[in-house]
Write an enzyme that holds these catalytic residues in place. Structure first.
Site, PDB file in Angstrom:
ATOM      1  N   SER A  20      15.577 -48.286  50.096  1.00  0.00           N
ATOM      2  CA  SER A  20      16.529 -49.193  49.292  1.00  0.00           C
ATOM      3  C   SER A  20      16.714 -48.783  47.804  1.00  0.00           C
ATOM      4  CB  SER A  20      15.737 -50.660  49.519  1.00  0.00           C
ATOM      5  OG  SER A  20      16.583 -51.607  48.657  1.00  0.00           O
ATOM      6  N   HIS A  45      20.116 -47.421  51.853  1.00  0.00           N
ATOM      7  CA  HIS A  45      20.197 -48.810  51.940  1.00  0.00           C
ATOM      8  C   HIS A  45      20.570 -49.412  50.537  1.00  0.00           C
ATOM      9  CE1 HIS A  45      19.350 -52.798  53.802  1.00  0.00           C
ATOM     10  NE2 HIS A  45      18.907 -53.259  52.688  1.00  0.00           N
ATOM     11  N   ASP A  47      21.594 -53.019  48.542  1.00  0.00           N
ATOM     12  CA  ASP A  47      21.738 -54.583  48.568  1.00  0.00           C
ATOM     13  C   ASP A  47      22.742 -55.069  47.884  1.00  0.00           C
ATOM     14  OD1 ASP A  47      19.472 -54.907  50.399  1.00  0.00           O
ATOM     15  OD2 ASP A  47      18.440 -53.770  49.036  1.00  0.00           O
ATOM     16  N   MET A  49      23.797 -58.660  46.216  1.00  0.00           N
ATOM     17  CA  MET A  49      23.352 -59.966  46.095  1.00  0.00           C
ATOM     18  C   MET A  49      24.349 -60.626  45.263  1.00  0.00           C
ATOM     19  SD  MET A  49      19.492 -59.647  46.073  1.00  0.00           S
ATOM     20  CE  MET A  49      18.641 -58.481  47.001  1.00  0.00           C
ATOM     21  N   HIS A  78      23.885 -53.996  52.873  1.00  0.00           N
ATOM     22  CA  HIS A  78      23.404 -55.407  53.286  1.00  0.00           C
ATOM     23  C   HIS A  78      23.760 -56.166  52.410  1.00  0.00           C
ATOM     24  CE1 HIS A  78      19.293 -57.888  53.420  1.00  0.00           C
ATOM     25  NE2 HIS A  78      20.372 -58.439  54.046  1.00  0.00           N
ATOM     26  N   MET A  80      24.187 -59.769  51.186  1.00  0.00           N
ATOM     27  CA  MET A  80      23.622 -61.045  50.730  1.00  0.00           C
ATOM     28  C   MET A  80      24.621 -61.905  49.955  1.00  0.00           C
ATOM     29  SD  MET A  80      19.759 -59.661  50.263  1.00  0.00           S
ATOM     30  CE  MET A  80      20.511 -57.905  50.175  1.00  0.00           C
ATOM     31  N   MET A 149      15.076 -59.655  58.762  1.00  0.00           N
ATOM     32  CA  MET A 149      14.237 -59.704  57.659  1.00  0.00           C
ATOM     33  C   MET A 149      12.876 -59.984  57.677  1.00  0.00           C
ATOM     34  SD  MET A 149      16.536 -58.807  55.116  1.00  0.00           S
ATOM     35  CE  MET A 149      15.658 -59.233  53.806  1.00  0.00           C
ATOM     36  N   TYR A 155      14.945 -60.375  46.561  1.00  0.00           N
ATOM     37  CA  TYR A 155      14.053 -59.479  45.625  1.00  0.00           C
ATOM     38  C   TYR A 155      13.544 -58.331  46.548  1.00  0.00           C
ATOM     39  CZ  TYR A 155      15.098 -63.533  42.590  1.00  0.00           C
ATOM     40  OH  TYR A 155      15.530 -64.437  42.083  1.00  0.00           O
ATOM     41  N   GLY A 156      13.162 -57.088  45.963  1.00  0.00           N
ATOM     42  CA  GLY A 156      12.266 -56.228  46.254  1.00  0.00           C
ATOM     43  C   GLY A 156      10.902 -56.461  45.956  1.00  0.00           C
ATOM     44  N   GLY A 157      10.120 -55.841  46.462  1.00  0.00           N
ATOM     45  CA  GLY A 157       8.663 -55.859  46.298  1.00  0.00           C
ATOM     46  C   GLY A 157       7.887 -57.231  46.609  1.00  0.00           C
ATOM     47  N   ASP A 184      13.384 -55.351  57.026  1.00  0.00           N
ATOM     48  CA  ASP A 184      13.864 -54.926  55.638  1.00  0.00           C
ATOM     49  C   ASP A 184      12.924 -56.084  54.875  1.00  0.00           C
ATOM     50  OD1 ASP A 184      14.817 -54.655  53.391  1.00  0.00           O
ATOM     51  OD2 ASP A 184      16.811 -55.464  53.851  1.00  0.00           O
ATOM     52  N   GLY A 186       9.013 -55.437  52.409  1.00  0.00           N
ATOM     53  CA  GLY A 186       7.567 -55.511  52.512  1.00  0.00           C
ATOM     54  C   GLY A 186       7.368 -54.322  53.341  1.00  0.00           C
ATOM     55  N   GLY A 206      11.899 -49.980  50.148  1.00  0.00           N
ATOM     56  CA  GLY A 206      12.256 -50.004  48.647  1.00  0.00           C
ATOM     57  C   GLY A 206      11.045 -49.469  47.663  1.00  0.00           C
TER      58      GLY A 206
END
Ligand SMILES: O=C(CO)[C@@H](O)[C@H](O)COP(=O)(O)O
Ligand SMILES: [Fe+2]
Length: 230
Positions: A20, A45, A47, A49, A78, A80, A149, A155-157, A184, A186, A206
């Site tokens: 990601s 990937h 993202d 947003m 993706h 969002m 999901m 958010y990542g992480g 997608d 974690g 990610g």
């Protein structure tokens, strides 16, 4: 215009790990894309947003086009965003070979999924952790992949939500083999094997790539852990 490998070609090489780009160093975007490609990534990937469907804002067409210019890898976009119907052709033109839309963002995803396919890209439907499989069930025949999901998007992480694994299992059991389940959020060396065991075959990662010192070593390890004999 080519958007990299087709979905069918990508599917033939599953399991697929998709770095990601949200977590990459955007000051060195070209270098980061090349680095994950050289590390063995077979798709990326991206993202999108909008600060409305999710609280965070990322990037749009310009960045997709920039990534498209420096790699032939399929780009899994993706979305969002609210009102995805306004933008599908432009995402395809920007280089998205795979496009996923959230069930929570639209009343009826069918026309959009059909539009994505008719424009030559693969169509994905996404569901958030609290959304039941029954919400996407009527539209599964219009999907090339379904993204479960494993965090709330934005958010990542974030921490992997284990409770989604039963949904992955449920989706895998009801989908024909050519329709893939993607996870997608974690997804890491600690969580990827459980996802694969449950039936996922596309894994967005990610932090598990971009927050590690050696992208190739991380990818090899994730790829190994994602391999299950079914
Ligand atoms: O869609 C999203 C977040 O909303 C993801 O694609 C994340 O960017 C993945 O990052 P990690 O959870 O793997 O760090
Ligand atoms: Fe994502």
């Amino acid at each position: 215009m080519s958007n990299g490998l087709t979905f069918a070609q990508l599917r033939a090489t599953r399991p697929v790990i998709l770095p990601s780009m949200l977590l990459c160093d955007f000051g060195n975007l070209e270098r980061e894309v090349r680095a994950v490609e050289e590390a063995g990534a077979r798709a990326l990937h991206l993202d999108i947003m909008d600060g409305h469907f999710v609280p965070n804002i990322t990037y749009g067409f310009t960045i997709i086009e920039a990534v498209r210019r420096v790699t032939e890898l399929p780009l899994d976009v993706h979305l969002m965003i609210t009102n995805p119907e306004k933008y599908i052709p432009q995402f395809v033109e920007s280089g998205a070979g795979l496009i996923s839309i959230h069930i929570e963002a639209v009343e009826d995803p069918r026309p959009l999924l059909e539009q994505i396919r008719s424009l030559g890209s693969a169509a994905g439907l996404v569901l958030n952790p609290p959304t039941p499989v029954s919400a996407v069930e009527p539209y599964l025949e219009a999907c090339d992949y379904v993204l479960a999901m494993t965090v709330m998007p934005g958010y990542g992480g974030q921490k992997f939500d284990e409770s989604v694994l039963s949904k992955v299992r449920e989706l895998r059991a009801m989908l024909p083999p050519e329709v893939l389940v993607e996870v997608d959020g974690g997804v890491s060396a600690e969580t990827i094997a459980a996802c694969a065991e449950a039936g996922a075959e596309m894994f967005v990662t990610g932090s598990a790539i971009f927050r590690t010192p050696d992208y190739a070593a991380s990818l090899v390890e994730l790829q190994r852990l994602a391999q299950v004999n079914r």
